[in-house]
Design a protein around this motif. Structure first.
Motif, PDB file in Angstrom:
ATOM      1  N   UNK A   1      -4.773  80.780 -29.277  1.00  0.00           N
ATOM      2  CA  UNK A   1      -4.135  81.973 -29.830  1.00  0.00           C
ATOM      3  C   UNK A   1      -2.813  82.212 -29.099  1.00  0.00           C
ATOM      4  N   UNK A   2      -1.794  82.577 -29.848  1.00  0.00           N
ATOM      5  CA  UNK A   2      -0.457  82.748 -29.286  1.00  0.00           C
ATOM      6  C   UNK A   2       0.010  84.184 -29.462  1.00  0.00           C
ATOM      7  N   UNK A   3       0.892  84.604 -28.578  1.00  0.00           N
ATOM      8  CA  UNK A   3       1.463  85.939 -28.670  1.00  0.00           C
ATOM      9  C   UNK A   3       2.729  85.965 -29.522  1.00  0.00           C
ATOM     10  N   UNK A   4       3.300  84.798 -29.798  1.00  0.00           N
ATOM     11  CA  UNK A   4       4.515  84.707 -30.603  1.00  0.00           C
ATOM     12  C   UNK A   4       4.269  83.747 -31.763  1.00  0.00           C
ATOM     13  N   UNK A   5       4.623  84.179 -32.976  1.00  0.00           N
ATOM     14  CA  UNK A   5       4.443  83.330 -34.141  1.00  0.00           C
ATOM     15  C   UNK A   5       5.232  82.032 -34.008  1.00  0.00           C
ATOM     16  N   UNK A   6       6.410  82.096 -33.396  1.00  0.00           N
ATOM     17  CA  UNK A   6       7.239  80.905 -33.243  1.00  0.00           C
ATOM     18  C   UNK A   6       6.557  79.828 -32.409  1.00  0.00           C
ATOM     19  N   UNK A   7       5.555  80.204 -31.613  1.00  0.00           N
ATOM     20  CA  UNK A   7       4.841  79.243 -30.775  1.00  0.00           C
ATOM     21  C   UNK A   7       3.677  78.576 -31.495  1.00  0.00           C
ATOM     22  N   UNK A   8       3.390  78.985 -32.738  1.00  0.00           N
ATOM     23  CA  UNK A   8       2.290  78.397 -33.510  1.00  0.00           C
ATOM     24  C   UNK A   8       2.840  77.221 -34.309  1.00  0.00           C
ATOM     25  N   UNK A   9       2.420  75.994 -34.013  1.00  0.00           N
ATOM     26  CA  UNK A   9       2.953  74.840 -34.757  1.00  0.00           C
ATOM     27  C   UNK A   9       2.604  74.929 -36.239  1.00  0.00           C
ATOM     28  N   UNK A  10       3.532  74.511 -37.098  1.00  0.00           N
ATOM     29  CA  UNK A  10       3.256  74.462 -38.533  1.00  0.00           C
ATOM     30  C   UNK A  10       2.541  73.162 -38.855  1.00  0.00           C
ATOM     31  N   UNK A  11       1.324  73.284 -39.351  1.00  0.00           N
ATOM     32  CA  UNK A  11       0.539  72.112 -39.737  1.00  0.00           C
ATOM     33  C   UNK A  11      -0.067  72.385 -41.106  1.00  0.00           C
ATOM     34  N   UNK A  12      -0.089  71.383 -41.985  1.00  0.00           N
ATOM     35  CA  UNK A  12      -0.519  71.626 -43.364  1.00  0.00           C
ATOM     36  C   UNK A  12      -1.998  71.928 -43.512  1.00  0.00           C
ATOM     37  N   UNK A  13      -2.779  71.664 -42.466  1.00  0.00           N
ATOM     38  CA  UNK A  13      -4.233  71.837 -42.562  1.00  0.00           C
ATOM     39  C   UNK A  13      -4.730  73.025 -41.737  1.00  0.00           C
ATOM     40  N   UNK A  14      -3.825  73.934 -41.362  1.00  0.00           N
ATOM     41  CA  UNK A  14      -4.248  75.075 -40.568  1.00  0.00           C
ATOM     42  C   UNK A  14      -3.717  76.368 -41.180  1.00  0.00           C
ATOM     43  N   UNK A  15      -4.509  77.429 -41.016  1.00  0.00           N
ATOM     44  CA  UNK A  15      -4.221  78.730 -41.621  1.00  0.00           C
ATOM     45  C   UNK A  15      -3.967  79.733 -40.496  1.00  0.00           C
ATOM     46  N   UNK A  16      -2.875  80.477 -40.594  1.00  0.00           N
ATOM     47  CA  UNK A  16      -2.469  81.428 -39.545  1.00  0.00           C
ATOM     48  C   UNK A  16      -2.990  82.820 -39.886  1.00  0.00           C
ATOM     49  N   UNK A  17      -3.558  83.490 -38.885  1.00  0.00           N
ATOM     50  CA  UNK A  17      -4.017  84.870 -39.009  1.00  0.00           C
ATOM     51  C   UNK A  17      -3.354  85.730 -37.944  1.00  0.00           C
ATOM     52  N   UNK A  18      -2.553  86.739 -38.317  1.00  0.00           N
ATOM     53  CA  UNK A  18      -2.097  87.719 -37.324  1.00  0.00           C
ATOM     54  C   UNK A  18      -3.236  88.695 -37.021  1.00  0.00           C
ATOM     55  N   UNK A  19      -3.643  88.759 -35.772  1.00  0.00           N
ATOM     56  CA  UNK A  19      -4.754  89.609 -35.357  1.00  0.00           C
ATOM     57  C   UNK A  19      -4.259  90.621 -34.337  1.00  0.00           C
ATOM     58  N   UNK A  20      -4.394  91.894 -34.663  1.00  0.00           N
ATOM     59  CA  UNK A  20      -4.048  92.964 -33.725  1.00  0.00           C
ATOM     60  C   UNK A  20      -5.322  93.506 -33.094  1.00  0.00           C
ATOM     61  N   UNK A  21      -5.392  93.450 -31.773  1.00  0.00           N
ATOM     62  CA  UNK A  21      -6.527  93.963 -31.006  1.00  0.00           C
ATOM     63  C   UNK A  21      -6.114  95.294 -30.392  1.00  0.00           C
ATOM     64  N   UNK A  22      -6.871  96.343 -30.705  1.00  0.00           N
ATOM     65  CA  UNK A  22      -6.591  97.692 -30.210  1.00  0.00           C
ATOM     66  C   UNK A  22      -7.726  98.090 -29.276  1.00  0.00           C
ATOM     67  N   UNK A  23      -7.387  98.423 -28.053  1.00  0.00           N
ATOM     68  CA  UNK A  23      -8.394  98.806 -27.068  1.00  0.00           C
ATOM     69  C   UNK A  23      -8.432 100.331 -26.940  1.00  0.00           C
ATOM     70  N   UNK A  24      -9.371 100.963 -27.643  1.00  0.00           N
ATOM     71  CA  UNK A  24      -9.515 102.411 -27.588  1.00  0.00           C
ATOM     72  C   UNK A  24     -10.498 102.856 -26.516  1.00  0.00           C
ATOM     73  N   UNK A  25     -11.049 101.908 -25.784  1.00  0.00           N
ATOM     74  CA  UNK A  25     -12.020 102.227 -24.739  1.00  0.00           C
ATOM     75  C   UNK A  25     -11.300 102.733 -23.487  1.00  0.00           C
TER      76      UNK A  25
END
Length: 269
Positions: free
Chosen positions: A164-188
């Motif tokens: 998992x990466x913090x910057x989209x630019x660091x995620x390699x583009x590959x035709x067999x992979x699907x990108x998900x932006x995931x926001x984790x919110x810590x309300x604890x």
């Protein structure tokens, strides 16, 4: 003329329906996977091979293909009974289990803080002859992993090979992979040590942008005081970064866009 797309040329998608006349065959090279389909006079034949590393970014669609069909390959499959004029179709799917990813380096999310990660999941390929799906398989076989606080309380998942990466630019583009932006919110009231993330990909649809990069909607996970579960919300539209995105695959599991998931129970030390 063959419909041929070479590595890093995203102008043609590897999924979709293509015509093969009797006696012709095609080859789809999707990352580590080579898929061969032969239209015989009375049957279809299929061969799958994985000659490349799972991180490979090869993309080539050669339909019809001039190279020799590997008729003596181990694991050749035969399908009889389809209509003579049927066009084979490849479809995109996500895994049939949740996918566990690791950040490049584990880190803490402070109380009342939030962070967005970009996760990358491998695709499954579904082969259809007409309306019938005849085979389904991953582009490579991911390893199994257990996610939960104990060997009794948890679930069997897949482990993704990418981080998992913090910057989209660091995620390699590959035709067999699907990108998900995931926001984790810590309300604890305490910090969350983010070592692994459990993403329930069977709940997610797939989009393709105007460069044929694959995406899911953005996902938001909110951790409350109960550290074992997170409230998960799935956006109803593709991510803003997915320009011109079109929905190409539905979720495996239908259950609404709001649910509770076991996301962080394996993360605490």
């Amino acid at each position: 003329m063959p419909d041929t797309t070479i590595a890093k040329n995203r102008s043609v998608a590897w999924w979709g329906r293509r015509a093969l006349s009797s006696g012709q065959h095609g080859r789809w090279s999707i990352g580590p996977l080579d898929l061969w389909l032969l239209h015989g006079p009375q049957e279809w034949q299929m061969v799958t091979e994985r000659p490349r590393d799972p991180a490979d970014a090869t993309l080539a669609v050669d339909v019809p293909c001039a190279d020799e069909f590997p008729a003596d390959a181990k694991g050749l499959l035969r399908f009889a009974g389809a209509a003579a004029d049927v066009k084979p179709e490849l479809r995109v799917a996500l895994a049939d289990r949740p996918m566990v990813s690791r950040p490049q380096n584990p880190f803490y999310v402070p109380a009342q803080g939030q962070v967005t990660l970009y996760l990358s999941s491998p695709v499954w390929v579904q082969v259809h002859l007409g309306d019938a799906m005849v085979q389904e398989f991953p582009v490579y076989t991911p390893s199994d992993t257990w996610f939960g606080p104990s060997t009794v309380n948890g679930e069997l998942c897949y482990a993704t090979r990418t981080q998992a990466r913090l910057e989209l630019a660091d995620v390699p583009e590959r035709p067999h992979r699907v990108v998900t932006p995931l926001t984790v919110v810590n309300k604890a009231p305490d910090a969350l040590f983010l070592e692994r993330v459990n993403l329930p990909v069977p709940r997610l649809p797939v989009y393709a942008d105007d460069h044929n990069r694959l995406w899911t909607p953005a996902v938001r996970m909110e951790r409350e005081a109960d550290r074992d579960m997170a409230a998960m919300k799935i956006d109803s539209t593709p991510p803003a970064a997915a320009s011109g995105a079109q929905r190409i695959a539905e979720p495996r599991e239908i259950g609404g866009r709001h649910l509770m998931v076991r996301a962080f129970s394996a993360l605490f030390q």
